[in-house]
Design a protein around this motif. Structure first.
Motif: not given
Length: 273
Positions: A12-19
């Protein structure tokens, strides 16, 4: 379970990035679903990376092959872009464009022929499909014409039915008016008959003078007239004979008396009529 959660969080961190990652309820079901999505996403990323590497490798191979062919043409044949005439350059450009449209790997005859054959087969299939569609279209047009004719006939029938219904409605209204008139007339005649009967009762009218009694007397008089005919026929043979005066006189007197009685009865009945 902890391993799945950590993998899901990482994905999920990789998918949403900075968001920021949206909040979700952490339970076995949601973790399993997200874990499967993470695995599918990673597998797709790996496939995409492999495909990208393959395309890059093919591009480098095409570039190397192009450079080799350019060197062969330049060194072996002595051809260069500046030495090729414009018609030849146009032909080569058209050949390259055709190869790109056909989607072949190179411009050799071995590559063009299968592609052209495939296009020919597709063209034949399309023509076959077009002929089938044209037959279906003709059938549909024929059905449409028949349907339009039926629709026109139905519309005419509906118009006729509406017209007949309006006429019948007017006739029914006239019948209702006539029925009301007849009912009122019948009621009036019934009232007049009752008043006439009451007047006859108040005047003590003899029943023998009624129409029914007069008709009955007329029938009786007709019957008596019919009875006189046989008696006259009986007397007729004696009229031509020469009987003895005494016996004949007796018979004549009896016949006269019977005839007088019958005439008297007949005259009475006629007077009553």
């Amino acid at each position: 379970m902890c391993e799945k959660i950590s993998k899901v969080n990482s994905w999920l961190s990789e998918v949403f990035g900075d968001q920021p990652v949206p909040h979700f309820e952490v339970n076995t079901r949601t973790v399993d679903i997200l874990f499967q999505l993470a695995q599918s996403s990673e597998a797709r990323c790996r496939d995409t990376a492999l495909l990208s590497e393959d395309l890059k490798q093919k591009a480098s191979e095409y570039q190397a092959e192009g450079a080799h062919i350019r060197d062969v043409l330049l060194q072996g044949v002595g051809l260069s872009c500046s030495s090729i005439s414009k018609p030849a350059s146009d032909y080569l450009s058209a050949l390259v464009d055709n190869a790109m449209v056909l989607g072949v790997r190179d411009t050799s005859l071995g590559s063009f022929m299968p592609a052209v054959n495939n296009l020919t087969n597709e063209l034949l299939e399309e023509e076959k499909s077009n002929r089938r569609l044209e037959r279906e279209l003709r059938a549909l047009r024929k059905r449409l014409g028949t349907t339009l004719v039926l629709r026109s006939n139905l519309q005419e029938d509906v118009n006729k039915a509406i017209k007949c219904q309006s006429v019948e409605s007017v006739k029914a209204e006239e019948r209702m008016l006539n029925m009301d008139f007849v009912r009122a007339k019948a009621k009036e005649l019934s009232s007049r008959r009752e008043r006439a009967e009451a007047q006859l009762v108040s005047r003590n009218m003899n029943k023998s003078l009624t129409h029914q009694a007069i008709v009955q007397l007329s029938e009786e008089a007709t019957a008596l007239k019919q009875e006189i005919i046989p008696l006259k026929n009986k007397l007729k043979p004696y009229m031509d004979l020469s009987p003895s005066p005494s016996l004949a006189q007796v018979k004549i007197e009896e016949a006269k008396r019977e005839l007088a009685a019958i005439d008297s009865q007949l005259q009475m009945n006629i007077d009553l009529e």
